[in-house]
Write a protein that holds these residues in place. Structure first.
Motif, mmCIF file in Angstrom:
data_model
loop_
_atom_site.group_PDB
_atom_site.id
_atom_site.type_symbol
_atom_site.label_atom_id
_atom_site.label_comp_id
_atom_site.label_asym_id
_atom_site.label_seq_id
_atom_site.Cartn_x
_atom_site.Cartn_y
_atom_site.Cartn_z
ATOM 1 N N LEU A 430 -10.694 22.555 -21.402
ATOM 2 C CA LEU A 430 -10.572 22.531 -22.863
ATOM 3 C C LEU A 430 -11.733 23.268 -23.520
ATOM 4 N N ALA A 431 -12.935 23.055 -22.982
ATOM 5 C CA ALA A 431 -14.105 23.743 -23.538
ATOM 6 C C ALA A 431 -13.983 25.248 -23.380
ATOM 7 N N ALA A 432 -13.449 25.693 -22.241
ATOM 8 C CA ALA A 432 -13.253 27.130 -22.024
ATOM 9 C C ALA A 432 -12.246 27.698 -23.009
ATOM 10 N N ALA A 433 -11.180 26.928 -23.289
ATOM 11 C CA ALA A 433 -10.170 27.392 -24.237
ATOM 12 C C ALA A 433 -10.733 27.498 -25.639
ATOM 13 N N ILE A 434 -11.527 26.491 -26.034
ATOM 14 C CA ILE A 434 -12.098 26.493 -27.385
ATOM 15 C C ILE A 434 -13.103 27.623 -27.546
ATOM 16 N N SER A 435 -13.955 27.808 -26.547
ATOM 17 C CA SER A 435 -14.991 28.840 -26.658
ATOM 18 C C SER A 435 -14.411 30.245 -26.633
ATOM 19 N N SER A 436 -13.261 30.417 -25.961
ATOM 20 C CA SER A 436 -12.662 31.751 -25.897
ATOM 21 C C SER A 436 -11.911 32.105 -27.159
ATOM 22 N N PRO A 442 -3.830 27.445 -18.047
ATOM 23 C CA PRO A 442 -4.477 26.757 -16.916
ATOM 24 C C PRO A 442 -5.511 27.598 -16.208
ATOM 25 N N GLU A 443 -5.381 28.938 -16.267
ATOM 26 C CA GLU A 443 -6.340 29.792 -15.570
ATOM 27 C C GLU A 443 -7.714 29.740 -16.216
ATOM 28 N N GLN A 444 -7.811 29.194 -17.460
ATOM 29 C CA GLN A 444 -9.108 29.179 -18.135
ATOM 30 C C GLN A 444 -10.062 28.143 -17.537
#
Length: 450
Positions: A430-436, A442-444
């Motif tokens: 979730l953090a990777a999705a928000i920061s991107s 799912p690959e994030q």
């Protein structure tokens, strides 16, 4: 020694200096909070805590498992008493504080192991989150303030699962000895994990068999089974001599089945104990009262088992438990099924100790479980099937054991070492999705680390 030194020097390059510094700080935090309960232990320890200390003390002072005055000592798993008695031998005295120090050190080691498991699933960030959860999770700290069988298993179960995943990537067959031995140790601490170890023998055969053929698959499974049996067989032989029957580890299953099938008490230990006190001692005590906690449960269950005087106590309780199931399920199948659902809910919606039994604690516990389930979904979406199976197998099997027999919150305690890495992987994704700033996929979530 040179190889070990080289590995140590390579740690900063492999994990990163910041990651190692953060992990060291988390381990220190975990040790500090555990040191507090070593010095200020739980004021009113439970029945099992008192039994484990008595067994450990008996091993140290008398060289026997419980001695002649300890009834039905084989109801308690031997792993923790043997470990704590060893610490008494090492320090020259049967002091509870010594055993709690051992628990604290095992807890610090578990922080590192869960970090490694979390890192494998979701990268260093997920590993650090999972490690932090182990460091501060209130039930882990509470159990360190008692003398229980869970603290050693909190280390050995995630280590066994991690070792299974590691062995599946090795060329040398002898790698399967490592997870097998760790599963054997886990079963000595918590006997329900003998079933889990057996399941991993089958999984090893399938994993190796798919990649190398059925003969190597059987060889790998055989090595895992051999190592699994190594810590267990000596105690099984001891039981055969002392009990004059085949008991692999302990005999407490009959009592657990009796409690878990007792529909009038909703399959809950404290409520069953309160009803037995009312039946045999003609006293009415609240299930959550200190007065009930102070009552020795052994004579109560002895009275129940007297229905079948020709059977050993645990066998008698197990037989009555089976009769309970037949009686209550036949009379009210819907009610019995509802009790089973409630038992599983109680197993997972709270934790040991006052903190996780409060409303806020239950909310946090349920959130952790939901995040853990989301972690399984992530693994499935990313087709990381063997990691999914390796973490799901202990959780599913122990939950089934709890549903059939006794499903206290203690059942989830060891399993939380697998839930935390899954939950941490979900949060890292979730953090990777928000920061991107992009839509989640799912690959994030971080790729598995070598």
């Amino acid at each position: 020694m040179t190889a070990v030194a080289d590995r140590i020097r390579a740690l900063p390059e492999r994990y990163g200096r910041r990651t190692l510094a953060s992990l060291a700080a988390i381990v220190l935090l975990g040790l500090v909070v555990r040191a507090y309960v070593v010095v200020e232990p739980v004021a009113h320890p439970g029945d099992d805590s008192r039994a484990y200390y008595a067994l450990s003390k008996s091993l140290y002072e008398e060289g026997s498992y419980g001695g002649p005055t300890f009834d039905d000592s084989s109801d308690w798993s031997p792993g923790a008493p043997l470990l704590y008695a060893a610490s008494f031998y090492a320090t020259g005295g049967a002091r509870e504080g010594t055993a709690r120090i051992v628990e604290a050190l095992l807890g610090a080691a578990a922080i590192v192991v869960v970090f490694l498991l979390g890192r494998r699933l979701g990268g260093c960030g997920a590993g650090l989150l999972a490690a932090f959860a182990v460091a501060v999770y209130p039930p882990f700290i509470h159990s360190t303030g008692e003398l229980m069988s869970e603290p050693p298993a909190i280390l050995t179960l995630p280590a066994a699962v991690l070792a299974f995943l590691w062995a599946s990537e090795q060329e040398r067959m002898r790698a399967w000895l490592v997870p097998g031995f760790l599963f054997g140790l886990t079963a000595m601490f918590r006997p329900e994990y003998l079933l889990v170890g057996g399941a991993f023998v089958v999984l090893a055969a399938i994993r190796v068999g798919i990649e190398r053929g059925w003969k190597p698959g059987l060889a790998g499974a055989g090595l895992l089974l051999l190592a699994l049996a190594l810590p267990i067989v000596p105690w099984t032989v001891r039981n055969a001599v002392v009990l004059d029957r085949l008991v692999p580890i302990s005999t407490g299953g009959g009592k657990a089945l009796y409690v878990g099938t007792f529909l009038p008490a909703d399959g809950e230990y404290q409520r069953v104990k309160a009803m037995l006190v009312k039946r045999y001692q003609h006293r009415v005590l609240d299930p959550n009262s200190a007065a009930l906690e102070a009552v020795d449960p052994t004579p109560l269950f002895d009275r129940v088992a007297e229905r079948y005087p020709d059977l050993p106590r645990d066998s008698a309780l197990g037989k009555i438990g089976k009769q309970n199931f037949s009686k209550y399920f036949d009379e009210d199948p819907v009610g019995y099924a509802a009790m089973t659902v409630r038992k599983v809910g109680r197993m997972w919606d709270s934790g040991v100790g006052e903190t996780m039994s409060s409303t806020a604690g239950r909310v946090v516990q349920i959130l952790l479980v939901v995040l853990g389930l989301a972690g399984f979904v992530l693994l499935g979406l990313r087709r990381r099937w063997w990691e999914l199976v390796a973490l799901a197998t202990p959780i599913a099997l122990v939950t089934v054991v709890g549903a059939v027999s006794l499903a206290a919150p203690r059942r989830n305690e060891v399993l939380m070492t697998l839930v935390f890495p899954l939950a941490a992987m979900t949060l890292a994704s979730l953090a990777a999705a928000i920061s991107s700033g992009r839509e989640w996929s799912p690959e994030q979530a971080s790729s598995p680390q070598s």
